[in-house]
Design a protein around this motif. Sequence first.
Motif, PDB file in Angstrom:
ATOM      1  N   UNK A  51       0.821  -1.210   0.000  1.00 24.86           N
ATOM      2  CA  UNK A  51       0.000   0.000   0.000  1.00 24.86           C
ATOM      3  C   UNK A  51       0.854   1.260   0.000  1.00 24.86           C
ATOM      4  N   UNK A  52       0.251   2.348  -0.318  1.00 28.04           N
ATOM      5  CA  UNK A  52       0.965   3.624  -0.398  1.00 28.04           C
ATOM      6  C   UNK A  52       1.282   4.202   0.976  1.00 28.04           C
ATOM      7  N   UNK A  53       2.478   4.744   1.097  1.00 27.63           N
ATOM      8  CA  UNK A  53       2.907   5.429   2.323  1.00 27.63           C
ATOM      9  C   UNK A  53       2.968   6.940   2.114  1.00 27.63           C
ATOM     10  N   UNK A  54       2.590   7.371   0.933  1.00 29.82           N
ATOM     11  CA  UNK A  54       2.731   8.778   0.546  1.00 29.82           C
ATOM     12  C   UNK A  54       2.015   9.739   1.508  1.00 29.82           C
ATOM     13  N   UNK A  79       8.697  -2.477  13.975  1.00 31.26           N
ATOM     14  CA  UNK A  79       8.805  -3.222  12.722  1.00 31.26           C
ATOM     15  C   UNK A  79       7.697  -2.906  11.724  1.00 31.26           C
ATOM     16  N   UNK A  80       6.705  -2.179  12.158  1.00 36.09           N
ATOM     17  CA  UNK A  80       5.576  -1.915  11.276  1.00 36.09           C
ATOM     18  C   UNK A  80       5.250  -0.431  11.272  1.00 36.09           C
ATOM     19  N   UNK A  81       4.759   0.030  10.153  1.00 39.66           N
ATOM     20  CA  UNK A  81       4.242   1.385  10.063  1.00 39.66           C
ATOM     21  C   UNK A  81       5.274   2.443   9.725  1.00 39.66           C
ATOM     22  N   UNK A  82       4.756   3.636   9.560  1.00 39.42           N
ATOM     23  CA  UNK A  82       5.566   4.813   9.274  1.00 39.42           C
ATOM     24  C   UNK A  82       5.804   5.521  10.594  1.00 39.42           C
ATOM     25  N   UNK A  86       9.616   7.569   8.115  1.00 39.00           N
ATOM     26  CA  UNK A  86      10.315   6.471   7.452  1.00 39.00           C
ATOM     27  C   UNK A  86       9.554   5.151   7.604  1.00 39.00           C
ATOM     28  N   UNK A  87       9.622   4.336   6.577  1.00 45.48           N
ATOM     29  CA  UNK A  87       9.043   2.996   6.623  1.00 45.48           C
ATOM     30  C   UNK A  87       9.988   2.072   7.390  1.00 45.48           C
ATOM     31  N   UNK A  88       9.532   0.873   7.661  1.00 42.35           N
ATOM     32  CA  UNK A  88      10.371  -0.112   8.346  1.00 42.35           C
ATOM     33  C   UNK A  88      11.657  -0.357   7.573  1.00 42.35           C
TER      34      UNK A  88
END
Length: 99
Positions: A51-54, A79-82, A86-88
């Motif tokens: 999925x998008x993290x934008x 370990x999960x999420x923004x 930043x992503x994981x």
Amino acid sequence: MEDMANGANLRGTAAAALSLDELFGAVEQEWQDQALCAQTDPEAFFPEKGGSTREAKRICQACSVRDECLEYALEHDERFGIWGGLSDRERRRLKRRLG
């Protein structure tokens, strides 16, 4: 004036009664309460795989506690999420560069 002095003594006593963990927890809660993500849809910060993290990253860019958030995620090995914009995967890459 005496009431103000008594109030200061009570606050000092209450602060002294807090454990170190409780004190750090209170500070942690303070930055989390200021986070923009706390005022938005949490699903944007935990997208499905692929999925998008934008949208989450856009919100993080404007957040005043972004650094505290990233530091928390790195320290707690989230370990999960923004977190902190930043992503994981990005956090793991940053950890390798720093460590």
